[in-house]
Design a protein around this motif. Structure first.
Motif, PDB file in Angstrom:
ATOM      1  N   TYR A   1      38.390 -44.637  22.485  1.00  0.00           N
ATOM      2  CA  TYR A   1      37.722 -43.619  23.299  1.00  0.00           C
ATOM      3  C   TYR A   1      36.568 -44.289  24.038  1.00  0.00           C
ATOM      4  O   TYR A   1      35.678 -44.859  23.412  1.00  0.00           O
ATOM      5  CB  TYR A   1      37.208 -42.473  22.417  1.00  0.00           C
ATOM      6  CG  TYR A   1      36.481 -41.401  23.181  1.00  0.00           C
ATOM      7  CD1 TYR A   1      37.161 -40.538  24.030  1.00  0.00           C
ATOM      8  CD2 TYR A   1      35.113 -41.252  23.049  1.00  0.00           C
ATOM      9  CE1 TYR A   1      36.488 -39.550  24.732  1.00  0.00           C
ATOM     10  CE2 TYR A   1      34.430 -40.270  23.736  1.00  0.00           C
ATOM     11  CZ  TYR A   1      35.129 -39.422  24.589  1.00  0.00           C
ATOM     12  OH  TYR A   1      34.457 -38.441  25.282  1.00  0.00           O
ATOM     13  N   LYS A   2      36.632 -44.244  25.359  1.00  0.00           N
ATOM     14  CA  LYS A   2      35.580 -44.785  26.232  1.00  0.00           C
ATOM     15  C   LYS A   2      35.189 -46.215  25.869  1.00  0.00           C
ATOM     16  O   LYS A   2      34.017 -46.557  25.771  1.00  0.00           O
ATOM     17  CB  LYS A   2      34.365 -43.875  26.240  1.00  0.00           C
ATOM     18  CG  LYS A   2      34.623 -42.526  26.885  1.00  0.00           C
ATOM     19  CD  LYS A   2      33.361 -41.714  27.036  1.00  0.00           C
ATOM     20  CE  LYS A   2      33.671 -40.408  27.743  1.00  0.00           C
ATOM     21  NZ  LYS A   2      32.469 -39.595  27.932  1.00  0.00           N
ATOM     22  N   GLY A   3      36.199 -47.063  25.670  1.00  0.00           N
ATOM     23  CA  GLY A   3      35.949 -48.480  25.422  1.00  0.00           C
ATOM     24  C   GLY A   3      35.544 -48.848  24.010  1.00  0.00           C
ATOM     25  O   GLY A   3      35.317 -50.020  23.716  1.00  0.00           O
ATOM     26  N   LYS A   4      35.460 -47.884  23.129  1.00  0.00           N
ATOM     27  CA  LYS A   4      35.160 -48.141  21.719  1.00  0.00           C
ATOM     28  C   LYS A   4      36.398 -47.814  20.891  1.00  0.00           C
ATOM     29  O   LYS A   4      37.241 -47.016  21.293  1.00  0.00           O
ATOM     30  CB  LYS A   4      33.998 -47.277  21.218  1.00  0.00           C
ATOM     31  CG  LYS A   4      32.679 -47.545  21.899  1.00  0.00           C
ATOM     32  CD  LYS A   4      32.051 -48.791  21.359  1.00  0.00           C
ATOM     33  CE  LYS A   4      30.653 -48.955  21.957  1.00  0.00           C
ATOM     34  NZ  LYS A   4      30.041 -50.188  21.509  1.00  0.00           N
TER      35      LYS A   4
ATOM     36  N   VAL B   1      33.201 -47.204  13.769  1.00  0.00           N
ATOM     37  CA  VAL B   1      33.313 -47.561  15.182  1.00  0.00           C
ATOM     38  C   VAL B   1      33.182 -49.073  15.334  1.00  0.00           C
ATOM     39  O   VAL B   1      32.518 -49.735  14.533  1.00  0.00           O
ATOM     40  CB  VAL B   1      32.253 -46.833  16.037  1.00  0.00           C
ATOM     41  CG1 VAL B   1      30.832 -47.275  15.678  1.00  0.00           C
ATOM     42  CG2 VAL B   1      32.528 -46.995  17.520  1.00  0.00           C
ATOM     43  N   SER B   2      33.838 -49.600  16.393  1.00  0.00           N
ATOM     44  CA  SER B   2      33.796 -51.030  16.664  1.00  0.00           C
ATOM     45  C   SER B   2      34.014 -51.277  18.147  1.00  0.00           C
ATOM     46  O   SER B   2      34.554 -50.429  18.860  1.00  0.00           O
ATOM     47  CB  SER B   2      34.886 -51.745  15.862  1.00  0.00           C
ATOM     48  OG  SER B   2      34.913 -53.127  16.165  1.00  0.00           O
ATOM     49  N   ASP B   3      33.615 -52.463  18.603  1.00  0.00           N
ATOM     50  CA  ASP B   3      33.882 -52.870  19.984  1.00  0.00           C
ATOM     51  C   ASP B   3      35.288 -53.422  20.158  1.00  0.00           C
ATOM     52  O   ASP B   3      35.734 -53.631  21.280  1.00  0.00           O
ATOM     53  CB  ASP B   3      32.873 -53.934  20.433  1.00  0.00           C
ATOM     54  CG  ASP B   3      31.479 -53.363  20.595  1.00  0.00           C
ATOM     55  OD1 ASP B   3      31.353 -52.177  20.944  1.00  0.00           O
ATOM     56  OD2 ASP B   3      30.504 -54.107  20.352  1.00  0.00           O
ATOM     57  N   ASN B   4      35.984 -53.701  19.045  1.00  0.00           N
ATOM     58  CA  ASN B   4      37.357 -54.196  19.141  1.00  0.00           C
ATOM     59  C   ASN B   4      38.170 -53.664  17.968  1.00  0.00           C
ATOM     60  O   ASN B   4      37.614 -53.294  16.938  1.00  0.00           O
ATOM     61  CB  ASN B   4      37.383 -55.729  19.213  1.00  0.00           C
ATOM     62  CG  ASN B   4      37.021 -56.371  17.906  1.00  0.00           C
ATOM     63  OD1 ASN B   4      37.776 -56.301  16.937  1.00  0.00           O
ATOM     64  ND2 ASN B   4      35.847 -57.003  17.848  1.00  0.00           N
ATOM     65  N   PRO B   5      39.493 -53.607  18.100  1.00  0.00           N
ATOM     66  CA  PRO B   5      40.319 -53.015  17.044  1.00  0.00           C
ATOM     67  C   PRO B   5      40.641 -53.965  15.896  1.00  0.00           C
ATOM     68  O   PRO B   5      41.358 -53.595  14.979  1.00  0.00           O
ATOM     69  CB  PRO B   5      41.592 -52.629  17.791  1.00  0.00           C
ATOM     70  CG  PRO B   5      41.707 -53.664  18.854  1.00  0.00           C
ATOM     71  CD  PRO B   5      40.283 -53.949  19.284  1.00  0.00           C
TER      72      PRO B   5
END
Length: 169
Positions: free
Chosen positions: A111-114, A133-137
């Motif tokens: 969602y929205k780059g997160k 939450v994270s900046d990458n999966p």
């Protein structure tokens, strides 16, 4: 259609399998089964497509000696052949549950780059879903827990630009 499922093998030799269908009613097991084996109750697979590859997330125990609950993932380009496991989330909290009870039913969405990871926890009689939450999966830190939902194994879904929360049970 592809359906990934845990089935057989026992605690220390769990199997992740694949069934396929053309109509969602009649399913056949894939001849490559098991796609892979892992240990202590490796189960609850879900697939997320990202950056030209598929990531299959599942819950498992960290190791035979360290009973941390984790979310592992494997990579594939064809949904049949999978890499060795990597860890997306390792929860070092207590009490230890040898069967990955703190990270059941992992679900990843963007969602929205997160990237967000939901897992079911044994608290509140298995009616607690935790979201990270994270900046990458590929990596979620237990310090980045952002909310709790009173829902069993919640999944957050987007259909036609509307967001929904599901739950089991």
């Amino acid at each position: 259609y592809y359906m990934f499922y845990a089935g057989g093998g026992g605690h220390w030799n769990s199997m992740i399998n694949l069934a396929q269908s053309t109509d969602l009613f009649n399913w056949r097991r894939h001849p490559a089964n098991p796609l892979f084996r892992d240990f202590y109750d490796a189960r609850d697979p879900m697939v997320f497509e990202y950056n030209g590859e598929y990531l299959l997330y599942y819950t498992k125990t960290y190791s035979k000696d360290k009973h941390f609950s984790t979310v592992a993932f494997r990579r594939s380009r064809d949904l049949i052949h999978w890499s060795e496991p990597e860890f997306a989330l390792i929860l070092t909290e207590k009490p230890y549950l040898i069967n990955s009870g703190h990270t059941e039913s992992p679900f990843v969405f963007e969602y929205k780059g997160k990237f967000y990871l939901s897992v079911c926890s044994p608290y509140y009689h298995y009616r607690l879903t935790r979201i990270f939450v994270s900046d990458n999966p590929y990596h979620f830190d237990e310090k980045n827990e952002i909310t709790l939902l009173i829902a069993h194994c919640a999944e957050i879904l987007n259909f036609n630009r509307n967001w929904y929360v599901s739950h089991a049970g």
